[in-house]
Design an enzyme around this catalytic site. Structure first.
Site: not given
Length: 359
Positions: A204, A297, A300, A178-179
């Protein structure tokens, strides 16, 4: 803990007003100023430097990308891009992420005020994620020396049709991030040779971003990288990235692995969800899989990686020092889902080493 100091830079008075009001309602955030363009912002920031900058792209006197690069070169600071980039095509958003932005929030041209009010929770979350991000790690990844694109070969050219390996993918590598993941994925995929296991990825990203992201990686990597389509085969030398706004699952079709791209509600607050992908890999590939969870973050993917681990897959988490945000890997480690914790630079060789041992 002191509040997160935020500077808002946007040429729209409505955006500055609504963002100031919505973000300022959270006690963990303090709006220290707003500016109509980056030139004004730089003057304001001389007296009080923000912890996070919320930045538009299209502005007078200096565009947001130029300002972002200037900030990252002179005083690296977490930046959240908030713009209408998706409507124009996401190449500019990818430029922003490559220049060091922590994340991008897409705002529409119509109904802007209502959108910003309705998305207040997401905007607050984005600012809080940015405040915790390791920006220097992001910057180091974005400034890595470019590698010239290698000549492209299709998977069939590497493995001619009709051979056993072209019909059966022995191992599937599933990656969730993600991030900070755009840079992390680039680092991993650029280090892999053409002949490597089939890879499925959930990063993401908003809808419409993943196609341009995959195209960019395809020009940089020896492997073939593309946004996944329903029914795509997972074959050696191919990387399939889940499209933004839809889930991707691995399925078995006889001796072949394929992906299903499906609609559905957000899982672990995300669509695509890493948990959805990892769970399907656990079910259909089992011990013939490698699971990798990287910077991001939240949690997930942590539960899905545990299911992969319990099904016999070999699992890896990126270490804290090389993560932009040590959230998803940390949660997976806490669940006992991880066989190895590795720095980002060691993940490509670990993938190849694991596959060679299985062979």
């Amino acid at each position: 803990m002191p509040p997160i100091k935020v500077m808002i830079v946007d040429d729209s008075a409505v955006v500055r007003q609504v963002l100031s009001a919505t973000l300022g309602e959270d006690h963990a955030i303090e709006i220290i100023g707003t500016a109509v363009d980056p030139v004004f912002a730089l003057e304001r920031m001389k007296t009080c430097w923000p912890d996070v900058i919320v930045l538009d792209v299209e502005m007078p006197r200096m565009d947001g990308i130029t300002f972002l690069r200037k900030i990252m070169a002179e005083r690296p600071t977490p930046v959240v891009i908030c713009s209408t980039l998706t409507e124009k095509g996401s190449e500019t958003a990818l430029q922003a992420l490559s220049a060091g932005a922590v994340c991008v929030v897409t705002k529409p041209r119509m109904g802007l005020k209502q959108f910003l009010m309705d998305s207040s929770d997401d905007l607050v979350s984005a600012v809080k994620v940015a405040a915790r991000a390791n920006v220097r790690r992001l910057l180091a990844a974005s400034q890595a020396a470019p590698m010239p694109p290698a000549p492209k070969l299709s998977a069939d050219a590497i493995l001619p049709p009709g051979t056993a390996m072209a019909q059966t993918t022995e191992t599937v590598v599933a990656i969730g991030t993600s991030t900070g993941g755009t840079q992390a994925l680039e680092a991993v995929l650029r280090a892999l040779p053409r002949v490597c296991p089939g890879i499925v990825v959930v990063q993401h990203m908003p809808e419409k971003f993943t196609g341009a992201f995959a195209q960019r990686l395809d020009t940089l990597c020896e492997v073939e990288v593309r946004e996944a389509r329903h029914g795509d085969r997972v074959v050696p030398g191919r990387v399939l990235i889940a499209p933004g706004g839809r889930h991707m699952l691995l399925k078995r079709s006889g001796a072949q692995y394929v992906v299903d791209v499906v609609d559905g509600p957000p899982v672990s607050r995300h669509r695509p969800s890493v948990d959805v992908l990892f769970r399907s890999v656990a079910r259909f590939a089992g011990r013939n899989a490698v699971g990798i969870i990287m910077t991001g973050m939240g949690d997930d993917g942590a539960r899905g990686l545990k299911e992969m681990h319990d099904a016999g897959a070999w699992t890896v988490a990126q270490d804290e020092a090389s993560c932009v945000v040590y959230g998803m890997p940390k949660e997976a480690v806490k669940l006992g889902a991880v066989d190895r914790i590795l720095p980002l630079r060691d993940i490509p060789s670990a993938i190849l080493g694991r596959i060679s041992r299985k062979g």
